[in-house]
Design a protein around this motif. Structure first.
Motif, PDB file in Angstrom:
ATOM      1  N   ILE A   1       0.825  -1.218   0.000  1.00  0.00           N
ATOM      2  CA  ILE A   1       0.000   0.000   0.000  1.00  0.00           C
ATOM      3  C   ILE A   1       0.855   1.262   0.000  1.00  0.00           C
ATOM      4  N   GLU A   2       1.936   1.254   0.757  1.00  0.00           N
ATOM      5  CA  GLU A   2       2.808   2.434   0.832  1.00  0.00           C
ATOM      6  C   GLU A   2       3.448   2.726  -0.528  1.00  0.00           C
ATOM      7  N   GLU A   3       3.864   1.681  -1.215  1.00  0.00           N
ATOM      8  CA  GLU A   3       4.472   1.855  -2.538  1.00  0.00           C
ATOM      9  C   GLU A   3       3.463   2.397  -3.546  1.00  0.00           C
ATOM     10  N   LEU A   4       2.223   1.921  -3.457  1.00  0.00           N
ATOM     11  CA  LEU A   4       1.160   2.435  -4.341  1.00  0.00           C
ATOM     12  C   LEU A   4       0.913   3.923  -4.078  1.00  0.00           C
ATOM     13  N   LYS A   5       0.877   4.291  -2.812  1.00  0.00           N
ATOM     14  CA  LYS A   5       0.675   5.701  -2.457  1.00  0.00           C
ATOM     15  C   LYS A   5       1.789   6.565  -3.031  1.00  0.00           C
ATOM     16  N   GLN A   6       3.016   6.063  -2.968  1.00  0.00           N
ATOM     17  CA  GLN A   6       4.152   6.819  -3.508  1.00  0.00           C
ATOM     18  C   GLN A   6       3.999   7.039  -5.013  1.00  0.00           C
TER      19      GLN A   6
ATOM     20  N   HIS B   1      -4.169  -7.830  -2.588  1.00  0.00           N
ATOM     21  CA  HIS B   1      -4.698  -7.082  -1.439  1.00  0.00           C
ATOM     22  C   HIS B   1      -6.123  -7.522  -1.097  1.00  0.00           C
ATOM     23  N   LEU B   2      -6.913  -7.872  -2.111  1.00  0.00           N
ATOM     24  CA  LEU B   2      -8.255  -8.414  -1.835  1.00  0.00           C
ATOM     25  C   LEU B   2      -8.138  -9.711  -1.043  1.00  0.00           C
ATOM     26  N   LEU B   3      -7.225 -10.571  -1.466  1.00  0.00           N
ATOM     27  CA  LEU B   3      -7.031 -11.866  -0.794  1.00  0.00           C
ATOM     28  C   LEU B   3      -6.576 -11.658   0.644  1.00  0.00           C
ATOM     29  N   GLU B   4      -5.649 -10.716   0.842  1.00  0.00           N
ATOM     30  CA  GLU B   4      -5.141 -10.441   2.194  1.00  0.00           C
ATOM     31  C   GLU B   4      -6.199  -9.830   3.096  1.00  0.00           C
ATOM     32  N   ASN B   5      -7.210  -9.203   2.481  1.00  0.00           N
ATOM     33  CA  ASN B   5      -8.310  -8.619   3.267  1.00  0.00           C
ATOM     34  C   ASN B   5      -9.434  -9.616   3.511  1.00  0.00           C
ATOM     35  N   GLY B   6      -9.220 -10.869   3.107  1.00  0.00           N
ATOM     36  CA  GLY B   6     -10.194 -11.920   3.409  1.00  0.00           C
ATOM     37  C   GLY B   6     -11.238 -12.179   2.343  1.00  0.00           C
ATOM     38  N   THR B   7     -11.101 -11.603   1.157  1.00  0.00           N
ATOM     39  CA  THR B   7     -12.069 -11.833   0.081  1.00  0.00           C
ATOM     40  C   THR B   7     -11.944 -13.262  -0.444  1.00  0.00           C
TER      41      THR B   7
ATOM     42  N   THR C   1      -2.271 -16.719  -3.946  1.00  0.00           N
ATOM     43  CA  THR C   1      -2.078 -17.291  -2.610  1.00  0.00           C
ATOM     44  C   THR C   1      -0.590 -17.467  -2.313  1.00  0.00           C
ATOM     45  N   HIS C   2       0.232 -17.498  -3.370  1.00  0.00           N
ATOM     46  CA  HIS C   2       1.675 -17.682  -3.192  1.00  0.00           C
ATOM     47  C   HIS C   2       2.396 -16.378  -2.863  1.00  0.00           C
ATOM     48  N   VAL C   3       1.736 -15.253  -3.088  1.00  0.00           N
ATOM     49  CA  VAL C   3       2.390 -13.965  -2.823  1.00  0.00           C
ATOM     50  C   VAL C   3       1.680 -13.173  -1.722  1.00  0.00           C
ATOM     51  N   SER C   4       0.641 -13.763  -1.146  1.00  0.00           N
ATOM     52  CA  SER C   4      -0.103 -13.084  -0.089  1.00  0.00           C
ATOM     53  C   SER C   4       0.679 -13.106   1.214  1.00  0.00           C
ATOM     54  N   GLU C   5       0.924 -11.927   1.774  1.00  0.00           N
ATOM     55  CA  GLU C   5       1.655 -11.827   3.044  1.00  0.00           C
ATOM     56  C   GLU C   5       0.882 -12.508   4.170  1.00  0.00           C
ATOM     57  N   THR C   6      -0.460 -12.358   4.147  1.00  0.00           N
ATOM     58  CA  THR C   6      -1.296 -12.922   5.204  1.00  0.00           C
ATOM     59  C   THR C   6      -1.143 -14.423   5.267  1.00  0.00           C
ATOM     60  N   SER C   7      -1.177 -15.072   4.095  1.00  0.00           N
ATOM     61  CA  SER C   7      -1.057 -16.534   4.051  1.00  0.00           C
ATOM     62  C   SER C   7       0.304 -16.980   4.545  1.00  0.00           C
ATOM     63  N   ILE C   8       1.353 -16.288   4.126  1.00  0.00           N
ATOM     64  CA  ILE C   8       2.715 -16.680   4.503  1.00  0.00           C
ATOM     65  C   ILE C   8       2.960 -16.449   5.992  1.00  0.00           C
ATOM     66  N   ARG C   9       2.407 -15.354   6.530  1.00  0.00           N
ATOM     67  CA  ARG C   9       2.633 -15.035   7.942  1.00  0.00           C
ATOM     68  C   ARG C   9       1.979 -16.047   8.881  1.00  0.00           C
ATOM     69  N   LYS C  10       0.941 -16.735   8.414  1.00  0.00           N
ATOM     70  CA  LYS C  10       0.248 -17.718   9.240  1.00  0.00           C
ATOM     71  C   LYS C  10       1.081 -18.971   9.467  1.00  0.00           C
ATOM     72  N   ILE C  11       2.106 -19.146   8.633  1.00  0.00           N
ATOM     73  CA  ILE C  11       2.929 -20.350   8.738  1.00  0.00           C
ATOM     74  C   ILE C  11       3.915 -20.201   9.899  1.00  0.00           C
ATOM     75  N   LYS C  12       3.929 -21.180  10.769  1.00  0.00           N
ATOM     76  CA  LYS C  12       4.836 -21.161  11.915  1.00  0.00           C
ATOM     77  C   LYS C  12       6.210 -21.648  11.468  1.00  0.00           C
ATOM     78  N   ASN C  13       7.223 -20.804  11.648  1.00  0.00           N
ATOM     79  CA  ASN C  13       8.598 -21.175  11.262  1.00  0.00           C
ATOM     80  C   ASN C  13       9.149 -22.154  12.294  1.00  0.00           C
ATOM     81  N   PRO C  14       9.588 -23.359  11.869  1.00  0.00           N
ATOM     82  CA  PRO C  14      10.083 -24.355  12.834  1.00  0.00           C
ATOM     83  C   PRO C  14      11.316 -23.884  13.619  1.00  0.00           C
ATOM     84  N   PHE C  15      12.065 -22.919  13.072  1.00  0.00           N
ATOM     85  CA  PHE C  15      13.246 -22.410  13.772  1.00  0.00           C
ATOM     86  C   PHE C  15      12.856 -21.758  15.099  1.00  0.00           C
TER      87      PHE C  15
END
Length: 370
Positions: free
Chosen positions: A200-205, A326-332, A353-367
């Motif tokens: 969103i910040e990059e789009l605003k710029q 962004h629609l996907l990340e907002n739950g659409t 789904t492969h580039v959505s930050e929301t989906s990736i952030r839900k994954i628990k990193n085993p480290f």
């Protein structure tokens, strides 16, 4: 193919590129859509400032309407130019030219897009000349494979272009009544690259660096409605339904109509633009009321991205990718996103789904469990 010559000359004490061609309204109208192109009454020619960027810009703009371009006097090598000179391909004879024209009409009757028709005819022209070079009229699998290697693989053409070549040749063989399936022509698999997405910040710029109201409205439309550039510049004033807050996209890819979202914030911007420019038919019009060009839109975006100091490889299609992500990340629901984008298959939409930050952030990193 219409012939155009690019010639260097000096005008107003600066080096310019003159665009020379015989009288042709379609070329003249198309050239006027190109950003920074000018007309010289004294020299009776269109011209643009001499630069490496402008050489490429003019070349690509003219190739979009299937022009044959002689750029030899510029003493340069432009990208994506088919090096047919390497093979010294013979010219088409009268019979071949007539047959190619009939093939073009045959493709048009199939209701393929103008760009697809032009691409298939161009590829077929090279293939026919290549066959003549090999002194054969037998359009065999072996000849096609040889053409593919010499013309595409050796010249390091993209997989996408290779697929277009194969598609064009298959259509030509179908037109000639040759059994295509028996040849077992295979297309190479495309690389599966993830789309570039802006936050969103990059789009605003980008929008903040776009000060011309028409330019800002066009870029905002592409993002806020998730449009392809062709869909955006084909929009007509009547396609905006402010009562239902929808935009009617007519005859999009696959010749399908659909509706997409009309943003409330975008509608406010659109009304300001409309009062200032008062477009008559197309929502975005160039000089003389003609349809706005995609190359001009791309130039506008490129300038804004540069001013914003962004390092990502941003194109107009990046705005559409960003809208979907962004629609996907907002739950659409992804099925609604598929409808809004006009995808015929949900598999195409699933890439987001492969580039959505929301989906990736839900994954628990085993480290983190160590």
């Amino acid at each position: 193919m219409k012939e155009v010559k690019l010639v260097p000359f000096t005008y107003k004490n600066e080096k310019q590129i003159a665009v020379k061609f015989g009288y042709d309204d379609s070329i003249r109208i198309h050239l006027k859509k190109l950003l920074d192109i000018k007309w010289s009454n004294s020299n009776k020619t269109f011209y643009i400032k001499y630069s490496s960027e402008n050489k490429i810009k003019v070349y690509k703009h003219l190739r979009a309407i299937n022009c044959l371009i002689d750029y030899s006097e510029l003493k340069t090598v432009l990208p994506n130019i088919t090096k047919t000179q390497s093979f010294k391909l013979p010219k088409l004879n009268e019979h071949q030219t007539t047959d190619l024209q009939r093939f073009k009409k045959w493709l048009q009757q199939k209701r393929l897009s103008e760009n697809t028709v032009n691409t298939y005819v161009e590829v077929t022209s090279f293939f026919i000349r290549y066959a003549a070079l090999k002194n054969t009229l037998n359009y065999s699998k072996r000849l096609i494979e040889s053409f593919n290697y010499d013309f595409i693989v050796q010249l390091n053409k993209s997989i996408s272009y290779q697929n277009q070549c194969i598609n064009g040749i298959k259509k030509f063989l179908d037109y000639k009544g040759v059994e295509v399936e028996a040849l077992e022509l295979e297309r190479p698999r495309k690389e599966k690259k993830l789309p570039v997405v802006l936050n969103i910040e990059e789009l605003k710029q980008i929008f903040d660096q776009t000060h011309n109201i028409k330019h800002k409205t066009l870029l905002s439309l592409i993002y806020s409605a998730g449009l392809r550039i062709g869909e955006a510049i084909n929009l007509k004033v009547k396609d905006i339904d402010s009562k239902r807050m929808l935009i009617h996209i007519r005859g999009a890819k696959g010749k399908k109509d659909r509706y997409t979202l009309l943003s409330e914030m975008f509608l406010d911007l659109l009304r300001i633009y409309y009062k200032q420019y008062k477009p008559k038919v197309y929502l975005f019009e160039g000089q003389g009321g003609e349809q706005y060009s995609s190359s001009s839109a791309q130039s506008v975006l490129k300038s804004a991205v540069s001013k914003a100091g962004l390092k990502k490889q941003v194109t107009l299609h990046t705005l559409r990718h960003s809208f979907a992500t962004h629609l996907l990340e907002n739950g659409t629901d992804i099925r609604y996103i598929q409808e809004l984008l006009g995808h015929s298959s949900p598999k195409t939409t699933m890439i987001y789904t492969h580039v959505s930050e929301t989906s990736i952030r839900k994954i628990k990193n085993p480290f983190d469990n160590l």
